[in-house]
Design an enzyme around this catalytic site. Sequence first.
Site, PDB file in Angstrom:
ATOM      1  N   ASP A 183      -7.218   0.499   0.131  1.00 54.95           N
ATOM      2  CA  ASP A 183      -6.101   0.020   0.226  1.00 54.95           C
ATOM      3  C   ASP A 183      -5.395  -1.033  -0.600  1.00 54.95           C
ATOM      4  OD1 ASP A 183      -5.466   1.867   2.506  1.00 54.95           O
ATOM      5  OD2 ASP A 183      -6.179   0.320   4.294  1.00 54.95           O
ATOM      6  N   GLU A 191      -4.380   0.276  -3.839  1.00 54.18           N
ATOM      7  CA  GLU A 191      -2.908   0.844  -3.724  1.00 54.18           C
ATOM      8  C   GLU A 191      -1.840  -0.220  -3.946  1.00 54.18           C
ATOM      9  OE1 GLU A 191      -3.655   5.143  -1.796  1.00 54.18           O
ATOM     10  OE2 GLU A 191      -2.954   3.366  -0.280  1.00 54.18           O
ATOM     11  N   ASP A 200       0.760   3.940  -3.056  1.00 51.08           N
ATOM     12  CA  ASP A 200       0.266   5.315  -2.874  1.00 51.08           C
ATOM     13  C   ASP A 200       1.128   6.146  -3.721  1.00 51.08           C
ATOM     14  OD1 ASP A 200      -1.661   7.434  -1.406  1.00 51.08           O
ATOM     15  OD2 ASP A 200       0.584   7.862  -0.609  1.00 51.08           O
ATOM     16  N   GLU A 215       0.947  -0.982   0.156  1.00 50.72           N
ATOM     17  CA  GLU A 215       0.032   0.083   0.337  1.00 50.72           C
ATOM     18  C   GLU A 215       0.957   1.309  -0.051  1.00 50.72           C
ATOM     19  OE1 GLU A 215      -2.421  -0.076   3.487  1.00 50.72           O
ATOM     20  OE2 GLU A 215      -3.120  -2.235   3.206  1.00 50.72           O
TER      21      GLU A 215
END
Length: 238
Positions: free
Chosen positions: A121, A124, A52, A48
């Site tokens: 999440d 990502e 991101d 994650e």
Amino acid sequence: MNARAAAVAELERRIGYVFTDRDLLERALTHASVGDGARAVRHNERLEFLGDRVLNLCAAERLMALDPDAREGEMSRLLASLVNYHACARAAKRAGLQEALRLSASATKVGARKSDAVLGDACEALIAALYIDGGLETARAFFLKFWDEEFARLDEPRAKDPKTQLQEWVQGMGLPLPTYEIVSQEGPPHAPSFTVEVQVAGFGAERGEGRSRQAAEKAAAQCMLLKREGPEPGKVGE
């Protein structure tokens, strides 16, 4: 082929990419709740973090390409609309990620598979896995395909959110800015519930609830806005 294996195959079909590193894909789809207690299970939290950053890069370069003359502040505002967990969750659903997730029985029972936070999440993490397995072009292709609707949403007229409305109202009344305080936070990490209290001088306090602090603050602000047609500040209770 069991139901989940079929869901993973469908995910790859929708993405248009077949992973070389199957363990990497499995890790991206594994929620932190999974584990039998006897051994550590590699889940998607670290991915994650990388995903991101890759997502922000893809979104930022696309925004710059769409409007070469846009100011930094405007691009930052648009970027925030594209990379929040609600947008990621919607993209995850378009890709079919929801059914491909590995969740513990307890997380499934409390509805984690439908949680925007969990789906965001996981999305990502999947972007990170695509970046590692196939490179930036593969991650970018996923972004462009599944964020197309999010870019369309940027052109829609948006009403001001309740917090903005409340701030503008109190400033117009010459009052201090509203203050927000978390009253309680309950529930498991993947499905929290927040209660927030907002106070405005002369108008007392109102509370709101939501699945995130921001959502609870907006709910509290909306409740406070309903008092606008009530008594003037300093006359409450008279």
